[in-house]
Scaffold this motif. Structure first.
Motif, mmCIF file in Angstrom:
data_model
loop_
_atom_site.group_PDB
_atom_site.id
_atom_site.type_symbol
_atom_site.label_atom_id
_atom_site.label_comp_id
_atom_site.label_asym_id
_atom_site.label_seq_id
_atom_site.Cartn_x
_atom_site.Cartn_y
_atom_site.Cartn_z
ATOM 1 N N THR A 5 9.884 33.144 -16.406
ATOM 2 C CA THR A 5 10.400 32.503 -15.190
ATOM 3 C C THR A 5 9.767 33.037 -13.907
ATOM 4 O O THR A 5 10.151 32.618 -12.813
ATOM 5 C CB THR A 5 11.943 32.661 -15.080
ATOM 6 N N HIS A 6 8.807 33.952 -14.036
ATOM 7 C CA HIS A 6 8.179 34.481 -12.816
ATOM 8 C C HIS A 6 6.823 35.097 -13.124
ATOM 9 O O HIS A 6 6.739 36.210 -13.626
ATOM 10 C CB HIS A 6 9.093 35.541 -12.179
ATOM 11 N N ALA A 7 5.761 34.365 -12.842
ATOM 12 C CA ALA A 7 4.409 34.885 -13.092
ATOM 13 C C ALA A 7 3.481 34.395 -11.990
ATOM 14 O O ALA A 7 3.335 33.192 -11.777
ATOM 15 C CB ALA A 7 3.910 34.408 -14.453
ATOM 16 N N HIS A 8 2.874 35.354 -11.287
ATOM 17 C CA HIS A 8 1.945 34.999 -10.199
ATOM 18 C C HIS A 8 0.547 34.787 -10.782
ATOM 19 O O HIS A 8 -0.357 35.592 -10.579
ATOM 20 C CB HIS A 8 1.945 36.097 -9.134
ATOM 21 N N LEU A 9 0.413 33.685 -11.501
ATOM 22 C CA LEU A 9 -0.847 33.449 -12.229
ATOM 23 C C LEU A 9 -2.006 33.064 -11.313
ATOM 24 O O LEU A 9 -3.147 33.040 -11.761
ATOM 25 C CB LEU A 9 -0.628 32.375 -13.300
ATOM 26 N N GLY A 94 10.577 28.887 -3.633
ATOM 27 C CA GLY A 94 10.380 30.312 -3.902
ATOM 28 C C GLY A 94 8.903 30.682 -3.868
ATOM 29 O O GLY A 94 8.054 29.789 -3.902
ATOM 30 N N GLU A 95 8.608 31.856 -3.719
ATOM 31 C CA GLU A 95 9.510 32.993 -3.756
ATOM 32 C C GLU A 95 9.942 33.320 -2.342
ATOM 33 O O GLU A 95 9.097 33.553 -1.473
ATOM 34 C CB GLU A 95 8.773 34.168 -4.413
ATOM 35 N N ILE A 96 11.249 33.324 -2.132
ATOM 36 C CA ILE A 96 11.780 33.632 -0.806
ATOM 37 C C ILE A 96 12.735 34.826 -0.954
ATOM 38 O O ILE A 96 12.997 35.281 -2.058
ATOM 39 C CB ILE A 96 12.522 32.423 -0.201
ATOM 40 N N ALA A 157 17.779 35.352 -9.200
ATOM 41 C CA ALA A 157 17.539 36.586 -8.456
ATOM 42 C C ALA A 157 16.546 37.374 -9.306
ATOM 43 O O ALA A 157 16.902 37.929 -10.345
ATOM 44 C CB ALA A 157 18.830 37.362 -8.258
ATOM 45 N N HIS A 158 15.283 37.359 -8.867
ATOM 46 C CA HIS A 158 14.201 37.845 -9.709
ATOM 47 C C HIS A 158 14.036 39.363 -9.617
ATOM 48 O O HIS A 158 14.353 39.954 -8.585
ATOM 49 C CB HIS A 158 12.928 37.055 -9.340
ATOM 50 N N ALA A 159 13.593 39.976 -10.720
ATOM 51 C CA ALA A 159 13.438 41.439 -10.817
ATOM 52 C C ALA A 159 14.694 42.128 -10.309
ATOM 53 O O ALA A 159 14.636 43.058 -9.516
ATOM 54 C CB ALA A 159 12.205 41.918 -10.053
ATOM 55 N N THR A 207 7.944 38.147 -16.403
ATOM 56 C CA THR A 207 7.024 39.287 -16.383
ATOM 57 C C THR A 207 6.740 39.772 -14.967
ATOM 58 O O THR A 207 6.426 40.934 -14.759
ATOM 59 C CB THR A 207 5.669 38.939 -17.032
ATOM 60 N N ASP A 208 6.766 38.860 -13.958
ATOM 61 C CA ASP A 208 6.276 39.162 -12.614
ATOM 62 C C ASP A 208 4.788 39.525 -12.662
ATOM 63 O O ASP A 208 4.289 40.248 -11.812
ATOM 64 C CB ASP A 208 7.082 40.277 -11.939
ATOM 65 N N ALA A 209 4.085 39.016 -13.670
ATOM 66 C CA ALA A 209 2.654 39.276 -13.785
ATOM 67 C C ALA A 209 1.932 38.917 -12.478
ATOM 68 O O ALA A 209 2.303 37.938 -11.851
ATOM 69 C CB ALA A 209 2.082 38.415 -14.926
#
Ligand SMILES: [Zn+2]
Length: 272
Positions: A5-9, A94-96, A157-159, A207-209
């Motif tokens: 649900t969260h990857a900065h690819l 997002g991401e905000i 609410a990420h990480a 992952t927040d990769a």
């Protein structure tokens, strides 16, 4: 099957081998990644990438990017949300959020700017009927205050790394909490306790990769000083991260995959 649900690819860290990163994620069973934007300049990039890779994306201005952001960028976000409102791959604003950790972002002036961008983007999410993906770092109470003033349909609410009480307040507002590589560290006692105590229905995986490497990719300060770079996180790591959570909770990996995917679709309904 998994959803990251969260990857900065779109990050530069992936420029050299982006197709392989994508291939490895699918081989590992990660069926979809959500790619959040961080500034107006990467709106087109994340959208293009999500379409090219059959992933999903979010549009927004990240709190760490507010110092250089302008009011015109907020107008650009509004316009992009209008233009792409029927795009099924656009799943959130997002991401905000707010960052209470970086000192330069917490001078009275910089914090006021963070707050103004957060509030305006919540209003945009409200108008466009989209969930939000929140950056939470020492800012949970302020974020919750903003949500009470400008309620949105929910989101992630990420990480997440707050208290159980703060987690419950987010859940009460329709949010899921994102967990990833941080819980693979034995010393992350508070986070692990939270990941065990929360109802499974509140948890999504991420992952927040390329950031937040799990412990098996982490290099110490000494190793970095000796020339070994920080390990790069990528979506293919998600199943192994999930394995840690499944063991902590005493459930099967299959059950965790099934529930967290359903949770992700509930938080971001367009992922259906
Ligand atoms: Zn992020």
């Amino acid at each position: 099957m998994w959803i990251d649900t969260h990857a900065h690819l779109d990050a530069a860290e992936f420029d050299a081998d982006r197709p392989s990163v994508h291939q490895r994620s699918r081989s590992a069973g990660v069926a979809c990644c959500v790619i959040p934007a961080v500034e107006a300049a990467n709106f087109d990039t994340v959208r293009g990438l999500a379409h090219a890779q059959q992933d999903a994306y979010a549009l927004g201005i990240h709190p760490l990017y507010t110092p250089q952001a302008t009011q015109a960028h907020l107008a650009q976000l509004d316009a992009a949300l209008h233009t792409h409102r029927d795009d099924p791959r656009l799943v959130a604003v997002g991401e905000i959020g707010l960052d209470g950790f970086v000192p330069e972002l917490n001078t009275p002036e910089a914090l006021a700017k963070q707050q103004q961008f957060y509030k305006t983007q919540l209003k945009l999410a409200q108008q466009h009927q989209l969930p939000v993906i929140l950056h939470v770092r020492r800012s949970a109470d302020l974020l919750l205050k903003g949500l009470r003033e400008t309620p949105v349909v929910g989101g992630i609410a990420h990480a997440f790394n707050g208290s159980l009480q703060q987690a419950q307040a987010f859940i009460a507002m329709g949010f899921k909490l994102g967990f990833g590589g941080a819980l693979t560290y034995d010393r992350a006692l508070q986070l692990r306790r939270l990941a065990i105590e929360l109802p499974l229905s509140a948890i999504v995986l991420e992952t927040d990769a390329p950031d937040i490497p799990p412990h098996w990719l982490y290099t110490t300060a000494e190793q970095r000083a000796a020339g070994k770079p920080q390990g790069r996180n990528e979506p293919a790591e998600l199943p192994r991260i999930a394995q840690v959570l499944a063991e902590l909770r005493g459930i099967s990996v299959e059950a965790l995959a099934q529930v967290t995917c359903a949770n992700a679709r509930q938080a971001l309904p367009r992922l259906q």
